[in-house]
Design an enzyme around this catalytic site. Structure first.
Site, PDB file in Angstrom:
ATOM      1  N   GLU A   1       0.827  -1.216   0.000  1.00 28.63           N
ATOM      2  CA  GLU A   1       0.000   0.000   0.000  1.00 28.63           C
ATOM      3  C   GLU A   1       0.861   1.267   0.000  1.00 28.63           C
ATOM      4  O   GLU A   1       0.645   2.189   0.774  1.00 28.63           O
ATOM      5  CB  GLU A   1      -0.957  -0.010   1.186  1.00 28.63           C
TER       6      GLU A   1
ATOM      7  N   ASP B   1      -8.095  -8.991   4.492  1.00 27.46           N
ATOM      8  CA  ASP B   1      -7.840  -7.793   5.290  1.00 27.46           C
ATOM      9  C   ASP B   1      -8.931  -7.556   6.335  1.00 27.46           C
ATOM     10  O   ASP B   1      -9.782  -6.687   6.136  1.00 27.46           O
ATOM     11  CB  ASP B   1      -7.741  -6.577   4.345  1.00 27.46           C
TER      12      ASP B   1
ATOM     13  N   GLU C   1     -12.577  -1.656  11.837  1.00 22.75           N
ATOM     14  CA  GLU C   1     -12.551  -0.969  10.541  1.00 22.75           C
ATOM     15  C   GLU C   1     -13.677  -1.436   9.620  1.00 22.75           C
ATOM     16  O   GLU C   1     -14.317  -0.637   8.956  1.00 22.75           O
ATOM     17  CB  GLU C   1     -11.183  -1.208   9.881  1.00 22.75           C
TER      18      GLU C   1
END
Ligand code: GCV
Length: 700
Positions: A297, A371, A399
């Site tokens: 990322e 993820d 998240e």
């Protein structure tokens, strides 16, 4: 008036303490006076005097912390001042501290045992006394009997660590509880009492390390003034047994050191890291080490120089080795190759490197192959690198699970992955048995109650307890948390622990049932966005993951698709690869199936999908009803706060269900089955909703 109120409360069987308004700051360490007078008296008799063994040095920092905790705890819970035993040594009842010889009990372990008329707390090291103290205080808070007590506990894992995704500017990546508790601007001069309270809370559940900076790292942390700041934090944490760790930006030698390269084989780069390690250890002698996110990322890494992850990790490991530090190198890597299956990439990258890492490197692996999705099968990396120790990375911050506003207990998710049988090296090789420790991405922030949603605390607690003992049962953990946080009343704690345990499945149902994953909107990861298919990298698009079309839905990871399932050991592979034996919770993770596929319960896949979304929505109604039933039994302040959050959750569960079903129906073209309420709007409506300021958007 006051007397009448008290009389009324007594008639209702409620104590004034139970109803005192609370803001949640004290977490699970409240130490309020035990209301049952008989119980209090029994504890007072058992613990009223303190016998300190001749070989116990109470002047040591950590021992002093343990004794202070004990004194404060007993003052609060029993209303007594813990006095040193009077009279001849060796006589009389009370609590006795005894130091065991090294090795008599494992590192950090302790024994709590009734010996004659004494309760003995014994340990071979200071941490053992600290953890034993918290164990004892937990038992008192829960009203458990000390008669005949005989427990011995040694942590199952050495590394029990929190990862803070906290930035030096005070923001928190994927943080939903305010700003970072670490104020880098005012450190090292201002030592906010929160730093101590944080370390104490960590110690109370056995967490022994804290990575205080974001894995999307900033090289500035290695500048001398920032190292002074980190050292000040380390000094506060040390007496609580919490070691400090930092994230290392791979390009720091260039950004901070002015070198022209960060190539791990370059001699100047090696020297730079060696000097940096020396500078760190001169300030923090017990510094734990580095966490590194490299070539992922946008983070820099060894691949830029044609070097492997092992070469990158070994560079840092060599710098830390003289001081006993470790490198936690993350396996969270994936690239934008449209042909590649993102779920397969970490395994492809790291398994060939097995055996190439230095002894002080551990590879940190997220629980699932993608993820931190609401539900994922365990990562095939667990157990697949016999020469390389692995750390299990879990996300405590939610998240992808409603962030700071949904009540979702994660202990069942943690337990599911810990207990998953990898079959690597034979049946019974659970993920828990293959890892050397657990890392949890923290959900703590400056919110007065630390975690934003009051129930977010429960997963900080659960993470610590499971890192200490992965075999613990989520219900038992939440039962403890509820008793410590809301009082020991059985009906209250059972209701709360049931809500927490069931809430995960409820959330999975209204977000991503049957193995669907990554359906969330772009950027904030908060609401639904299954239609998103235009982002530049293929694997950032929800459509890449669900692959819904007129024929069916799901990601084919079998031989006819990406064949990522082949990364699992044969017994697991066979089970997952056949849609008839694949557990329904992972069905669409591994298979693209026709809408009319018949589930074992006789429903078609489309019907089952719709019914699960509906069940998720109904689950939030159940949560709200359960909580409403506790009105008057927990303090009004916290009751109101949780109720308000549950209102948001109910509304957003409907949003998830309606948006996803409206969208999937454009592919399935089938009617909604009986029992499922049709979405009130068409898919365009849900697509038009815009939340530019949803919290947790990654700072760019
Ligand atoms: C710290 C996900 C999150 C990122 C996070 C990343 C990681 O992609 O959305 O915010 O970055 O995981 O774990 O490194």
């Amino acid at each position: 008036m006051m007397t009448r109120l008290l009389a009324l409360l007594c008639c209702l069987g409620l104590s004034t303490a139970a109803l005192r308004a609370e803001d949640g700051y004290r977490l699970w360490l409240r130490y309020d006076l035990i209301q049952d007078a008989d119980l209090r008296t029994a504890y007072q008799q058992q613990l009223g005097q303190l016998h300190v063994g001749t070989n116990v040095d109470t002047t040591r920092e950590m021992m002093a912390v343990s004794l202070r905790e004990l004194r404060n705890g007993l003052r609060g819970l029993l209303g007594i001042h813990l006095a040193p035993a009077a009279g001849a040594p060796g006589k009389g009842s009370g609590l006795a501290l005894r130091r065991l010889a090294a090795g008599e009990i494992g590192p950090e372990g302790y024994r709590l045992r009734q010996q004659g008329n004494r309760l003995e707390l014994a340990a071979s090291d200071d941490r053992g006394f600290l953890y034993g103290t918290f164990h004892l205080l937990r038992m008192l808070q829960m009203g458990e009997s000390l008669r005949g007590l005989d427990v011995e506990e040694v942590p199952a894992k050495d590394i029990r660590i929190l990862n803070h995704w906290d930035n030096l500017d005070g923001t928190v990546e994927r943080g939903y509880a305010g700003f970072s508790i670490f104020n880098w601007h005012t450190l090292p001069d201002v030592l906010d009492p929160r730093y101590t309270d944080y370390a104490r809370a960590c110690a109370s559940v056995g967490i022994n390390g804290s990575v205080v900076t974001n894995v999307n790292a900033n090289a500035l942390i290695f500048r001398d003034d920032y190292l002074e700041k980190a050292a000040a934090l380390a000094d506060v944490f040390r007496p609580y047994g919490v070691k400090i760790y930092l994230t290392a930006r791979f390009s720091a030698p260039m950004e901070l050191g002015g070198l022209s390269t960060a190539d791990p084989l370059d001699p100047e780069v090696k020297e730079w890291w060696a000097a940096k390690a020396k500078a760190i250890y001169s300030r923090i002698p017990d510094f734990g080490g580095f966490v590194v996110k490299a070539n992922s990322e946008g983070q820099p890494g060894p691949r830029e120089y044609g070097r492997s992850h092992a070469q990158g990790a070994n560079l840092l490991a060599d710098a830390l080795a003289p001081y006993g530090g470790i490198v936690m190198w993350r396996a969270f890597v994936y690239n934008s190759d449209p042909e590649a299956d993102r779920a397969a990439q970490a395994y492809e990258e790291f398994v060939p490197l097995d055996g190439q890492f230095r002894d002080n490197v551990v590879v940190q692996v997220k629980n699932g192959p993608i993820d931190f999705q609401p539900r994922e099968p365990f990562s095939p990396l667990f157990g697949a690198t016999p020469e390389t120790p692995l750390l299990l990375e879990l996300q405590i911050t939610k998240e992808y699970l409603g962030q700071g506003t949904h009540l979702v207990g994660l202990a069942p998710l943690f337990a599911e992955v810990l207990q998953a049988d990898t079959h690597q090296g034979g049946a019974g090789t659970t993920v828990a048995s293959t890892v050397t420790g657990l890392a949890g991405v923290s959900n703590v922030g400056t919110a007065r109650n630390w975690t934003g949603h009051p129930f977010g605390q429960a997963d900080w607690y659960a993470f610590g307890r499971l890192a200490w003992e992965p075999a613990l049962d989520p219900t038992a953990i939440y039962d403890e948390w509820a008793a410590l946080t809301y009082g020991a009343d059985e009906a209250v704690r059972k209701t709360i622990s049931r809500m927490l345990v069931d809430s995960w499945e409820i959330c999975v149902n209204y977000m991503t049932p049957l193995g669907l994953h990554h359906l969330m909107a772009t950027g904030h990861h908060y609401g639904p966005g299954p239609w998103v298919d235009e982002l530049s990298r293929p694997e950032w698009n929800p459509a890449y993951y669900h692959r819904a079309d007129s024929a069916g839905i799901g990601f084919d990871r079998t031989l006819t698709g990406s064949n990522a399932v082949a990364q699992y050991a044969p017994a697991v592979r066979e089970k997952f690869a056949d849609p008839r034996t694949c557990p329904p919770e992972y069905l669409l993770w591994f298979h693209h199936l026709p809408w009319d596929w018949r589930m074992d319960n006789g429903k078609t896949l489309w019907e089952e999908l719709c019914l699960r979304y509906q069940a998720g929505v109904e689950g939030t109604e159940w949560l709200a009803a359960e909580w409403a039933s506790l009105e008057g039994q927990v303090d009004a302040e916290r009751h109101r706060e949780v109720s308000q959050y549950l209102t948001i959750q109910q509304r957003e569960a409907e949003w998830w269900k309606n948006a996803c079903l409206a969208y999937f129906q454009t592919h399935s073209r089938r009617p909604f089955p009986e029992g499922v309420e049709a979405p009130p709007h068409d898919v365009e409506h849900y697509q038009s909703l815009d939340y530019p300021y949803a919290p947790g958007i990654r700072p760019r």
